[in-house]
Design a protein around this motif. Structure first.
Motif: not given
Length: 72
Positions: A16-26
């Motif tokens: 499944t193609e997804v987006e991930v939340r970055t841990r530095f800027q959210g």
């Protein structure tokens, strides 16, 4: 944590193609897909291993269910 292989947890299964939340800027970053799903089916324990689509590299850190969403 047990691997669930091709099973779907939270609507996300391997491939499944997804987006991930970055841990530095959210912020949400695109260009990833689910490589593996680990957990028991309850959102608080689910972990997603993701692969970067541009070069096929599997990221070394698993993401919680709240840090991954389907690509928009």
């Amino acid at each position: 944590m047990a691997a669930l292989g091709g099973n779907t947890i939270g609507g996300l299964s391997p491939g499944t193609e997804v987006e991930v939340r970055t841990r530095f800027q959210g912020r949400w970053a695109s260009g990833f897909e689910v490589d593996a799903v680990h957990g028991d089916g309850s959102d608080h324990d689910d972990r997603y291993v993701v692969r970067r689509r541009s070069d096929g590299v599997v990221l070394p850190v698993a993401f919680q269910a709240t840090e991954v969403r389907p690509r928009r």
